[in-house]
Design a protein around this motif. Sequence first.
Motif, PDB file in Angstrom:
ATOM      1  N   GLU A  80      35.887  44.731  51.344  1.00 60.12           N
ATOM      2  CA  GLU A  80      35.304  45.808  52.154  1.00 60.12           C
ATOM      3  C   GLU A  80      33.780  45.713  52.168  1.00 60.12           C
ATOM      4  N   LEU A  81      33.200  45.346  51.026  1.00 58.99           N
ATOM      5  CA  LEU A  81      31.746  45.320  50.870  1.00 58.99           C
ATOM      6  C   LEU A  81      31.085  44.142  51.587  1.00 58.99           C
ATOM      7  N   LEU A  82      31.591  42.951  51.381  1.00 59.60           N
ATOM      8  CA  LEU A  82      30.890  41.759  51.863  1.00 59.60           C
ATOM      9  C   LEU A  82      30.717  41.679  53.384  1.00 59.60           C
ATOM     10  N   PRO A  83      31.651  42.174  54.183  1.00 61.02           N
ATOM     11  CA  PRO A  83      31.396  42.152  55.622  1.00 61.02           C
ATOM     12  C   PRO A  83      30.211  43.018  56.046  1.00 61.02           C
ATOM     13  N   LEU A 119      35.772  31.485  44.645  1.00 58.50           N
ATOM     14  CA  LEU A 119      35.019  30.680  45.610  1.00 58.50           C
ATOM     15  C   LEU A 119      35.004  29.199  45.269  1.00 58.50           C
ATOM     16  N   SER A 120      35.071  28.862  43.986  1.00 63.25           N
ATOM     17  CA  SER A 120      34.971  27.451  43.582  1.00 63.25           C
ATOM     18  C   SER A 120      36.287  26.855  43.091  1.00 63.25           C
ATOM     19  N   GLY A 121      37.171  27.706  42.599  1.00 62.69           N
ATOM     20  CA  GLY A 121      38.408  27.220  42.014  1.00 62.69           C
ATOM     21  C   GLY A 121      38.223  26.665  40.616  1.00 62.69           C
ATOM     22  N   ALA A 122      37.088  26.947  39.993  1.00 66.75           N
ATOM     23  CA  ALA A 122      36.791  26.374  38.682  1.00 66.75           C
ATOM     24  C   ALA A 122      36.110  27.384  37.772  1.00 66.75           C
ATOM     25  N   LYS A 123      36.254  27.160  36.458  1.00 65.00           N
ATOM     26  CA  LYS A 123      35.572  27.987  35.466  1.00 65.00           C
ATOM     27  C   LYS A 123      34.082  27.707  35.469  1.00 65.00           C
ATOM     28  N   PRO A 126      28.511  26.690  40.107  1.00 66.50           N
ATOM     29  CA  PRO A 126      27.300  27.468  40.400  1.00 66.50           C
ATOM     30  C   PRO A 126      27.633  28.958  40.493  1.00 66.50           C
ATOM     31  N   GLY A 127      26.601  29.769  40.570  1.00 67.75           N
ATOM     32  CA  GLY A 127      26.784  31.215  40.638  1.00 67.75           C
ATOM     33  C   GLY A 127      27.460  31.663  41.925  1.00 67.75           C
ATOM     34  N   PRO A 128      28.099  32.818  41.890  1.00 71.57           N
ATOM     35  CA  PRO A 128      28.851  33.282  43.046  1.00 71.57           C
ATOM     36  C   PRO A 128      28.009  33.568  44.296  1.00 71.57           C
ATOM     37  N   THR A 129      26.774  34.031  44.125  1.00 72.44           N
ATOM     38  CA  THR A 129      25.973  34.281  45.334  1.00 72.44           C
ATOM     39  C   THR A 129      25.581  32.972  46.000  1.00 72.44           C
ATOM     40  N   GLU A 130      25.282  31.951  45.198  1.00 72.59           N
ATOM     41  CA  GLU A 130      24.962  30.639  45.765  1.00 72.59           C
ATOM     42  C   GLU A 130      26.179  30.053  46.470  1.00 72.59           C
ATOM     43  N   LEU A 131      27.345  30.196  45.833  1.00 72.84           N
ATOM     44  CA  LEU A 131      28.586  29.698  46.433  1.00 72.84           C
ATOM     45  C   LEU A 131      28.873  30.410  47.754  1.00 72.84           C
ATOM     46  N   ALA A 132      28.786  31.727  47.729  1.00 74.08           N
ATOM     47  CA  ALA A 132      29.070  32.501  48.945  1.00 74.08           C
ATOM     48  C   ALA A 132      28.113  32.122  50.064  1.00 74.08           C
ATOM     49  N   GLU A 139      34.462  31.899  55.254  1.00 69.10           N
ATOM     50  CA  GLU A 139      35.139  31.143  54.198  1.00 69.10           C
ATOM     51  C   GLU A 139      35.142  31.928  52.891  1.00 69.10           C
ATOM     52  N   THR A 140      34.075  32.641  52.609  1.00 66.82           N
ATOM     53  CA  THR A 140      34.022  33.466  51.401  1.00 66.82           C
ATOM     54  C   THR A 140      35.130  34.511  51.427  1.00 66.82           C
ATOM     55  N   LEU A 141      35.259  35.220  52.527  1.00 73.99           N
ATOM     56  CA  LEU A 141      36.301  36.245  52.639  1.00 73.99           C
ATOM     57  C   LEU A 141      37.693  35.630  52.570  1.00 73.99           C
ATOM     58  N   LYS A 142      37.871  34.501  53.191  1.00 74.77           N
ATOM     59  CA  LYS A 142      39.163  33.794  53.159  1.00 74.77           C
ATOM     60  C   LYS A 142      39.543  33.419  51.729  1.00 74.77           C
ATOM     61  N   ARG A 143      38.580  32.922  50.964  1.00 67.89           N
ATOM     62  CA  ARG A 143      38.870  32.520  49.576  1.00 67.89           C
ATOM     63  C   ARG A 143      39.131  33.716  48.673  1.00 67.89           C
ATOM     64  N   ILE A 144      38.473  34.833  48.930  1.00 62.53           N
ATOM     65  CA  ILE A 144      38.751  36.047  48.149  1.00 62.53           C
ATOM     66  C   ILE A 144      40.174  36.532  48.470  1.00 62.53           C
TER      67      ILE A 144
END
Length: 151
Positions: A80-83, A119-123, A126-132, A139-144
Amino acid sequence: LVERTRPFMRQAGLNEAAELPTEKLAPILDLERGRANTLVELVSGIGFAFATKLDYDAEILVWKKGTKEEAKQIFGELLELLPTVGEWTKENLDTKLQAFIAAKAYGVGNVMWPLRVALSGAKNSPGPTELAFVLGKDETLKRIQAATAKL
């Protein structure tokens, strides 16, 4: 760096990625640049950015003392937030996420860890904001959404 990396991308089967314009590819490479010692490691580290489906165990989506239910709730709230993020920049994403964490009184790890994994599929990534930022809003919303379904 982008030009030197393209042959390694092709060799790794990332042919579409190897053809991306420099301005799109450079930020993706920058995500792993400091973590990789060789061009092969660099290319290996960015594979998640071009994956159509991430393969990981749902258990790693949950932060330390958190629960699957909590992670699922947070993902719903993030969807809800990210859009509502205006211009999709690292700074805007970080500001919006930090305000969200403070307003909801969540622990930083309870939000950022599951988001990073989604977002990365890994432990380790990089940080989530950089990934997003490099993945883009869609793509970010799709992966969430995919991570929520795993839970």
